[in-house]
Design a protein around this motif. Structure first.
Motif, PDB file in Angstrom:
ATOM      1  N   ILE A  42      31.522  38.572  42.485  1.00  0.00           N
ATOM      2  CA  ILE A  42      30.961  39.526  41.521  1.00  0.00           C
ATOM      3  C   ILE A  42      29.445  39.385  41.451  1.00  0.00           C
ATOM      4  O   ILE A  42      28.717  40.384  41.432  1.00  0.00           O
ATOM      5  CB  ILE A  42      31.612  39.356  40.137  1.00  0.00           C
ATOM      6  CG1 ILE A  42      33.118  39.647  40.211  1.00  0.00           C
ATOM      7  CG2 ILE A  42      30.931  40.227  39.097  1.00  0.00           C
ATOM      8  CD1 ILE A  42      33.497  41.019  40.730  1.00  0.00           C
ATOM      9  N   ALA A  43      28.956  38.140  41.412  1.00  0.00           N
ATOM     10  CA  ALA A  43      27.503  37.930  41.355  1.00  0.00           C
ATOM     11  C   ALA A  43      26.818  38.502  42.589  1.00  0.00           C
ATOM     12  O   ALA A  43      25.752  39.126  42.484  1.00  0.00           O
ATOM     13  CB  ALA A  43      27.190  36.445  41.206  1.00  0.00           C
ATOM     14  N   LEU A  44      27.416  38.317  43.756  1.00  0.00           N
ATOM     15  CA  LEU A  44      26.837  38.859  44.978  1.00  0.00           C
ATOM     16  C   LEU A  44      26.915  40.384  45.001  1.00  0.00           C
ATOM     17  O   LEU A  44      25.959  41.056  45.378  1.00  0.00           O
ATOM     18  CB  LEU A  44      27.540  38.275  46.211  1.00  0.00           C
ATOM     19  CG  LEU A  44      27.315  36.783  46.458  1.00  0.00           C
ATOM     20  CD1 LEU A  44      28.220  36.294  47.582  1.00  0.00           C
ATOM     21  CD2 LEU A  44      25.854  36.489  46.769  1.00  0.00           C
ATOM     22  N   GLN A  45      28.046  40.907  44.573  1.00  0.00           N
ATOM     23  CA  GLN A  45      28.219  42.367  44.557  1.00  0.00           C
ATOM     24  C   GLN A  45      27.211  43.040  43.626  1.00  0.00           C
ATOM     25  O   GLN A  45      26.624  44.065  43.965  1.00  0.00           O
ATOM     26  CB  GLN A  45      29.631  42.719  44.113  1.00  0.00           C
ATOM     27  CG  GLN A  45      29.855  44.218  43.960  1.00  0.00           C
ATOM     28  CD  GLN A  45      31.218  44.509  43.361  1.00  0.00           C
ATOM     29  OE1 GLN A  45      32.191  44.503  44.085  1.00  0.00           O
ATOM     30  NE2 GLN A  45      31.270  44.745  42.069  1.00  0.00           N
ATOM     31  N   ASP A  46      27.022  42.448  42.457  1.00  0.00           N
ATOM     32  CA  ASP A  46      26.153  43.046  41.446  1.00  0.00           C
ATOM     33  C   ASP A  46      24.683  42.674  41.608  1.00  0.00           C
ATOM     34  O   ASP A  46      23.850  43.125  40.826  1.00  0.00           O
ATOM     35  CB  ASP A  46      26.613  42.636  40.040  1.00  0.00           C
ATOM     36  CG  ASP A  46      27.991  43.176  39.693  1.00  0.00           C
ATOM     37  OD1 ASP A  46      28.505  44.041  40.432  1.00  0.00           O
ATOM     38  OD2 ASP A  46      28.550  42.721  38.680  1.00  0.00           O
ATOM     39  N   ALA A 101      35.256  45.336  51.352  1.00  0.00           N
ATOM     40  CA  ALA A 101      36.423  46.220  51.460  1.00  0.00           C
ATOM     41  C   ALA A 101      37.571  45.765  50.558  1.00  0.00           C
ATOM     42  O   ALA A 101      38.299  46.593  50.004  1.00  0.00           O
ATOM     43  CB  ALA A 101      36.899  46.272  52.911  1.00  0.00           C
ATOM     44  N   ARG A 102      37.728  44.460  50.387  1.00  0.00           N
ATOM     45  CA  ARG A 102      38.869  43.930  49.627  1.00  0.00           C
ATOM     46  C   ARG A 102      38.596  43.746  48.131  1.00  0.00           C
ATOM     47  O   ARG A 102      39.533  43.667  47.342  1.00  0.00           O
ATOM     48  CB  ARG A 102      39.298  42.589  50.204  1.00  0.00           C
ATOM     49  CG  ARG A 102      39.912  42.709  51.581  1.00  0.00           C
ATOM     50  CD  ARG A 102      40.325  41.360  52.094  1.00  0.00           C
ATOM     51  NE  ARG A 102      40.947  41.458  53.402  1.00  0.00           N
ATOM     52  CZ  ARG A 102      41.273  40.418  54.137  1.00  0.00           C
ATOM     53  NH1 ARG A 102      41.029  39.190  53.693  1.00  0.00           N
ATOM     54  NH2 ARG A 102      41.828  40.578  55.314  1.00  0.00           N
ATOM     55  N   LEU A 103      37.343  43.649  47.748  1.00  0.00           N
ATOM     56  CA  LEU A 103      37.004  43.349  46.359  1.00  0.00           C
ATOM     57  C   LEU A 103      37.508  44.397  45.365  1.00  0.00           C
ATOM     58  O   LEU A 103      38.027  44.024  44.308  1.00  0.00           O
ATOM     59  CB  LEU A 103      35.501  43.130  46.209  1.00  0.00           C
ATOM     60  CG  LEU A 103      35.030  42.526  44.904  1.00  0.00           C
ATOM     61  CD1 LEU A 103      35.790  41.254  44.540  1.00  0.00           C
ATOM     62  CD2 LEU A 103      33.534  42.246  44.973  1.00  0.00           C
ATOM     63  N   PRO A 104      37.421  45.683  45.664  1.00  0.00           N
ATOM     64  CA  PRO A 104      37.961  46.654  44.694  1.00  0.00           C
ATOM     65  C   PRO A 104      39.446  46.444  44.399  1.00  0.00           C
ATOM     66  O   PRO A 104      39.865  46.505  43.240  1.00  0.00           O
ATOM     67  CB  PRO A 104      37.703  48.010  45.360  1.00  0.00           C
ATOM     68  CG  PRO A 104      36.531  47.767  46.254  1.00  0.00           C
ATOM     69  CD  PRO A 104      36.727  46.353  46.765  1.00  0.00           C
ATOM     70  N   VAL A 109      44.048  44.288  40.878  1.00  0.00           N
ATOM     71  CA  VAL A 109      45.181  43.395  40.596  1.00  0.00           C
ATOM     72  C   VAL A 109      44.862  42.443  39.445  1.00  0.00           C
ATOM     73  O   VAL A 109      45.754  42.088  38.672  1.00  0.00           O
ATOM     74  CB  VAL A 109      45.673  42.620  41.840  1.00  0.00           C
ATOM     75  CG1 VAL A 109      46.150  43.568  42.929  1.00  0.00           C
ATOM     76  CG2 VAL A 109      44.652  41.646  42.372  1.00  0.00           C
ATOM     77  N   LEU A 110      43.609  42.053  39.303  1.00  0.00           N
ATOM     78  CA  LEU A 110      43.239  41.187  38.177  1.00  0.00           C
ATOM     79  C   LEU A 110      43.328  41.924  36.847  1.00  0.00           C
ATOM     80  O   LEU A 110      43.845  41.393  35.869  1.00  0.00           O
ATOM     81  CB  LEU A 110      41.842  40.613  38.383  1.00  0.00           C
ATOM     82  CG  LEU A 110      41.751  39.577  39.487  1.00  0.00           C
ATOM     83  CD1 LEU A 110      40.303  39.218  39.746  1.00  0.00           C
ATOM     84  CD2 LEU A 110      42.564  38.344  39.146  1.00  0.00           C
ATOM     85  N   PHE A 111      42.822  43.138  36.808  1.00  0.00           N
ATOM     86  CA  PHE A 111      42.922  43.925  35.569  1.00  0.00           C
ATOM     87  C   PHE A 111      44.386  44.189  35.221  1.00  0.00           C
ATOM     88  O   PHE A 111      44.781  44.137  34.059  1.00  0.00           O
ATOM     89  CB  PHE A 111      42.156  45.246  35.683  1.00  0.00           C
ATOM     90  CG  PHE A 111      40.669  45.086  35.544  1.00  0.00           C
ATOM     91  CD1 PHE A 111      40.110  44.482  34.423  1.00  0.00           C
ATOM     92  CD2 PHE A 111      39.818  45.551  36.525  1.00  0.00           C
ATOM     93  CE1 PHE A 111      38.743  44.340  34.288  1.00  0.00           C
ATOM     94  CE2 PHE A 111      38.439  45.412  36.395  1.00  0.00           C
ATOM     95  CZ  PHE A 111      37.901  44.804  35.276  1.00  0.00           C
ATOM     96  N   GLU A 112      45.196  44.448  36.241  1.00  0.00           N
ATOM     97  CA  GLU A 112      46.627  44.678  36.022  1.00  0.00           C
ATOM     98  C   GLU A 112      47.285  43.424  35.428  1.00  0.00           C
ATOM     99  O   GLU A 112      48.072  43.505  34.487  1.00  0.00           O
ATOM    100  CB  GLU A 112      47.291  45.044  37.351  1.00  0.00           C
ATOM    101  CG  GLU A 112      48.758  45.345  37.260  1.00  0.00           C
ATOM    102  CD  GLU A 112      49.302  45.703  38.634  1.00  0.00           C
ATOM    103  OE1 GLU A 112      50.088  44.895  39.176  1.00  0.00           O
ATOM    104  OE2 GLU A 112      48.930  46.774  39.153  1.00  0.00           O
ATOM    105  N   GLY A 113      46.961  42.249  35.957  1.00  0.00           N
ATOM    106  CA  GLY A 113      47.505  41.004  35.433  1.00  0.00           C
ATOM    107  C   GLY A 113      47.093  40.766  33.990  1.00  0.00           C
ATOM    108  O   GLY A 113      47.897  40.330  33.168  1.00  0.00           O
ATOM    109  N   ASN A 114      45.840  41.069  33.677  1.00  0.00           N
ATOM    110  CA  ASN A 114      45.374  40.926  32.294  1.00  0.00           C
ATOM    111  C   ASN A 114      46.104  41.884  31.366  1.00  0.00           C
ATOM    112  O   ASN A 114      46.495  41.506  30.259  1.00  0.00           O
ATOM    113  CB  ASN A 114      43.860  41.143  32.223  1.00  0.00           C
ATOM    114  CG  ASN A 114      43.091  39.898  32.572  1.00  0.00           C
ATOM    115  OD1 ASN A 114      42.808  39.082  31.709  1.00  0.00           O
ATOM    116  ND2 ASN A 114      42.781  39.737  33.849  1.00  0.00           N
TER     117      ASN A 114
END
Length: 150
Positions: A42-46, A101-104, A109-114
């Motif tokens: 996330i830090a690298l992406q942002d 490519a995989r981060l989205p 899946v993380l938001f779904e788990g939350n």
């Protein structure tokens, strides 16, 4: 009155954190990510950080474990490093096309788990829970920082 150590916020939050970590690891593994990779990705992406030192600070971990994780991430093709031309000892770190490519999907899946973990919570309870946890983390950071300067 006897206090139950297993009913303290610290213990309960620790149990919840381990549960979230197990859930996230299981869902991220097929994408080639681990739960520990998320702050880095996330830090690298942002654009919040691009050096090992800044990533360690962002993720709130010490430099040696960050160095080990970055080495594994580079080995697995998740990040790339380029030498800083101004400071040859430092490297700039970037996401590879594979990670981009995989981060989205990882975020989905993380938001779904939350959402699943908070299924019995109202929207208001979820929002309050997040605000309270955020305050708690700030309090803990302040205590730890104050303790380090004493």
């Amino acid at each position: 009155m006897q206090l139950d150590v297993l009913a303290t916020p610290g213990h309960l939050i620790s149990l919840a954190a381990r549960g979230f970590a197990r859930l996230s690891e299981a869902r991220l593994k097929p994408l080639g990510f681990g739960v520990g990779h998320l702050p880095v990705l996330i830090a690298l992406q942002d654009g919040r950080a691009d050096t090992q030192r800044d990533l360690a600070r962002f993720a709130k971990v010490e430099q040696p474990p960050m160095a080990q994780m970055l080495a594994r991430m580079e080995r697995d093709g998740l990040i790339s490093r380029t030498r800083d031309t101004a400071d040859g000892r430092s490297c700039h770190i970037a996401l590879t096309e594979l990670s981009k490519a995989r981060l989205p999907e990882a975020c989905v899946v993380l938001f779904e788990g939350n959402r699943e973990a908070l299924i019995d919570f109202t929207d208001e309870e979820s929002d309050l829970f997040i605000r309270l946890l955020t305050r708690l983390i700030l309090n803990l950071d302040r205590i730890v920082t104050r303790g380090a300067t004493e």
